[in-house]
Motif scaffolding. Structure first.
Motif, PDB file in Angstrom:
ATOM      1  N   UNK A 188       0.964  -1.250   0.015  1.00  0.00           N
ATOM      2  CA  UNK A 188       0.189   0.158   0.030  1.00  0.00           C
ATOM      3  C   UNK A 188       0.691   0.717   0.087  1.00  0.00           C
ATOM      4  N   UNK A 189       2.051   1.364   0.413  1.00  0.00           N
ATOM      5  CA  UNK A 189       3.160   2.702   0.609  1.00  0.00           C
ATOM      6  C   UNK A 189       3.242   2.585  -0.870  1.00  0.00           C
ATOM      7  N   UNK A 190       3.226   0.493  -1.419  1.00  0.00           N
ATOM      8  CA  UNK A 190       4.208   1.246  -2.873  1.00  0.00           C
ATOM      9  C   UNK A 190       3.364   1.946  -3.804  1.00  0.00           C
ATOM     10  N   UNK A 191       2.209   1.638  -3.781  1.00  0.00           N
ATOM     11  CA  UNK A 191       1.672   2.165  -4.523  1.00  0.00           C
ATOM     12  C   UNK A 191       1.268   4.120  -4.509  1.00  0.00           C
ATOM     13  N   UNK A 192       1.226   4.566  -3.110  1.00  0.00           N
ATOM     14  CA  UNK A 192       1.613   5.407  -2.451  1.00  0.00           C
ATOM     15  C   UNK A 192       2.390   5.712  -3.683  1.00  0.00           C
ATOM     16  N   UNK A 193       3.809   5.760  -3.390  1.00  0.00           N
ATOM     17  CA  UNK A 193       4.550   5.988  -3.766  1.00  0.00           C
ATOM     18  C   UNK A 193       4.447   6.511  -5.323  1.00  0.00           C
ATOM     19  N   UNK A 194       4.237   5.652  -5.810  1.00  0.00           N
ATOM     20  CA  UNK A 194       3.666   5.750  -7.271  1.00  0.00           C
ATOM     21  C   UNK A 194       3.292   6.618  -7.612  1.00  0.00           C
ATOM     22  N   UNK A 195       1.812   7.128  -6.966  1.00  0.00           N
ATOM     23  CA  UNK A 195       0.598   8.003  -7.284  1.00  0.00           C
ATOM     24  C   UNK A 195       1.924   9.045  -6.387  1.00  0.00           C
ATOM     25  N   UNK A 217       3.979  14.023  -9.207  1.00  0.00           N
ATOM     26  CA  UNK A 217       5.182  15.203  -9.707  1.00  0.00           C
ATOM     27  C   UNK A 217       6.315  14.857 -11.221  1.00  0.00           C
ATOM     28  N   UNK A 218       6.300  13.477 -12.065  1.00  0.00           N
ATOM     29  CA  UNK A 218       6.241  13.537 -12.438  1.00  0.00           C
ATOM     30  C   UNK A 218       8.336  13.141 -12.518  1.00  0.00           C
ATOM     31  N   UNK A 219       8.199  12.219 -11.404  1.00  0.00           N
ATOM     32  CA  UNK A 219       9.729  12.055 -10.794  1.00  0.00           C
ATOM     33  C   UNK A 219      10.627  11.260 -11.520  1.00  0.00           C
ATOM     34  N   UNK A 271       1.675   4.933 -16.029  1.00  0.00           N
ATOM     35  CA  UNK A 271       2.835   4.865 -15.691  1.00  0.00           C
ATOM     36  C   UNK A 271       3.114   3.874 -16.614  1.00  0.00           C
ATOM     37  N   UNK A 272       4.565   3.820 -17.666  1.00  0.00           N
ATOM     38  CA  UNK A 272       5.019   2.769 -17.480  1.00  0.00           C
ATOM     39  C   UNK A 272       5.981   1.679 -17.072  1.00  0.00           C
TER      40      UNK A 272
END
Length: 280
Positions: free
Chosen positions: A51-58, A63-65, A89-90
């Protein structure tokens, strides 16, 4: 190049394991080496849960990081592929991927190497075989378990399977429990090198001689396997090349080219000092 000049990799695992587990450091080194040729780098983030990983992806997508992300340790019912597709996100799926050919992936064969490992132990006369696994929700853990169970059934034996978490603590504790069984195993397969080295230490502490009384086989070769005493037999994987293959797929994805189907390097049996024929 793109906006960020970075490729994202989130590892949902206890941070303490990264300091002792060689696999991911070698894997990331292979990725970095290849991406550096295009002035790209890996943006690494360690979290506790998916869940934290998904939040990071979002957050990265908003932010186009990153130009793309690498997804590892796929689980049963994994939400991440669908979330990433929704974010636009590719992404490259890495490991035991069975989600179809339309999603870019570098796939790992989780069953063939298990059959080879079992065949080697059966050739040595082992009939009481145990396995210390990684977390059971991982797709590759379940695939390895199924392959071992099927192979043992065909050989007329029943394996003992216990679940660890890749840590030295679980490797030692579970080995101790296995060795206290009324019919203790004559061979133990471990799902990573850290648990195997800890298991070797536990066997020594219990007064069980390796390999005379107990054979041990580690997954993922590493320096710690080679420096153990006796040196650990392994199912050895070229982890660095695995990382290179993933990075090559990432570059094709970022460039908008068709992503070549790739497989991770096949593990191979490397006999050392912890496997021997059954005696007595």
């Amino acid at each position: 190049m793109g906006r960020s000049e970075a490729v994202g990799l989130v590892l949902a695992r206890p941070a303490r394991l990264l300091g002792v587990e060689p696999f991911f450091m070698e894997f990331i080194a292979g990725i970095e080496e290849t991406l550096a040729e295009r002035s790209l780098s890996v943006l690494l983030h360690v979290v506790a849960t998916h869940e934290e990983e998904i939040a990071t992806h979002r957050r990265w997508a908003e932010r186009d990081l990153v130009e793309a992300v690498i997804v590892v340790n796929l689980t049963v019912g994994d939400r991440r592929p669908d979330v990433l597709a929704g974010l636009g996100l590719p992404a490259i799926m890495v490991g035991a991927w069975d989600g179809g050919p339309d999603v870019p992936a570098v796939v790992t064969d989780s069953t063939g190497p298990v059959r080879e490992a079992l065949a080697r132990l059966l050739e040595l006369g082992h009939r009481r075989i145990a396995r210390v696994t990684g977390p059971s929700d991982l797709v590759h853990t379940r695939a390895r378990t199924a392959a071992l169970t099927d192979g043992c059934r065909a050989a007329g034996i029943e394996p003992v399977i216990v679940e660890g978490d890749y840590s030295a603590e679980s490797g030692a504790e579970l080995t101790e429990k296995l060795l206290r069984r009324a019919e203790r195993p004559t061979a133990i397969i471990y799902d990573n090198d850290v648990m195997a080295v800890a298991g070797l230490g536990a066997a020594k502490a219990a007064g069980v001689r390796v390999p005379e009384q107990l054979s041990l086989l580690a997954w993922d070769d590493s320096t710690m396997c080679r420096l153990a005493s006796p040196a650990l037999s392994t199912m050895s994987v070229d982890v660095h090349q695995f990382g290179v293959s993933v990075a090559e797929s990432v570059l094709e994805l970022i460039d908008g080219r068709p992503v070549t189907p790739r497989w991770s390097p096949a593990p191979r049996f490397v006999p050392r000092g912890t496997t021997a024929p059954v005696t007595g």
